[in-house]
Scaffold this motif. Sequence first.
Motif: not given
Length: 369
Positions: A159-173
């Motif tokens: 399982q390589k690191w990838d741009i869309d892996a394990f995405l979360g959200r930012s509180l400031s948005t």
Amino acid sequence: MTIDRSREKMKKKCTVYLTSPVFREMAENELVSISKKERITELFKLLEESSNLIESDVRFPSGDTMKEIAENNRVDIIGCHLSHTISGDITNLPHLKAVCTATAGYNHIERTSGLIVTHTPSVLHDAVSDFILSLILSTLKNIPALNSFVFQGKWREDQKWDIDAFLGRSLSTLAVGIIGMGEIGQTLAHKLAPWNMKILYNSRIRKNDLEKKLPCLCYCKEQGEIFRNADIISLNVPLTDKTLHLAGKDQLLMMKRGALLINTARGEVVDMDALLQLLESGDIEINLAFDVFDPEPLPVSMLDRFKNIVEKKPDLKFIFMPHTASADADTRAEMVIMMLSDILTIAEAVNVSNCNIGYLNDKINLIPC
């Protein structure tokens, strides 16, 4: 029947009943600071000198046991906490003058005319607001699930690191909604303000001075505005007839898909039956971070229903905690100190025949009328 407690003949020393050994044991807890330990020890010494002190040797005595002890010993003052339900059978005892709880909430005490009831306000706001922040960030970044992912050995070499892996959200948005602007709600707003997000709030009284200090605050006269528009909703209200099922079917249906509902208030503030039915039917898809439930502990049958919901909709995030928002060692110790101080003040007033609300009003932490 109204009980005239102030005219009852006073004993040389009043009788105090503490419903758990945990109050004294807090002075031995290694996580509690030395100054708090010393103060608890000092208050117990003073209480032993000024009253006939009875301490339970079990942490959770039954209601019948508490009534029997209070009745047989003609107890004047009871010291308790949230897990000790002080029913009308106890509060109606004619010799009982006060119940002091080492909690901010007091819905476990059945109020009776003439009975003095104290609690521990102005001590939980930092611990609870920190806890709410941790729930928000843990949910947005999916920390519990990703921690389990690693510990369960699911993070494999392929399982390589990838741009869309394990995405979360930012509180400031996101827009945060706070329902209930007491001490906890206001402290939470102060801690959220530096994140530069919009903070919606609803309160019985508009906080104009706070809005001047925190320009990101936006007052909502109707709670529905918050349920419809906030990405994160934190419930910070006491349990009263007006707040019972504040988050009911109609309010839950207003919430955005993927919104987060946080409850650190009381379990009954959320209609749990309606919540489960709406999640199971797919009428709502919201994330949950709950520290309180109705009932407590969370029944296995109810927990199984939540598990089934997550199995069918794995994108939903549920963080459930065992009523620990205020479980900071020194905060809990301070709650004990406040309760013991109130008991000692009332005990001294009983001994000098001044056990009435007028005399004690500015000396103890009376619950709101």
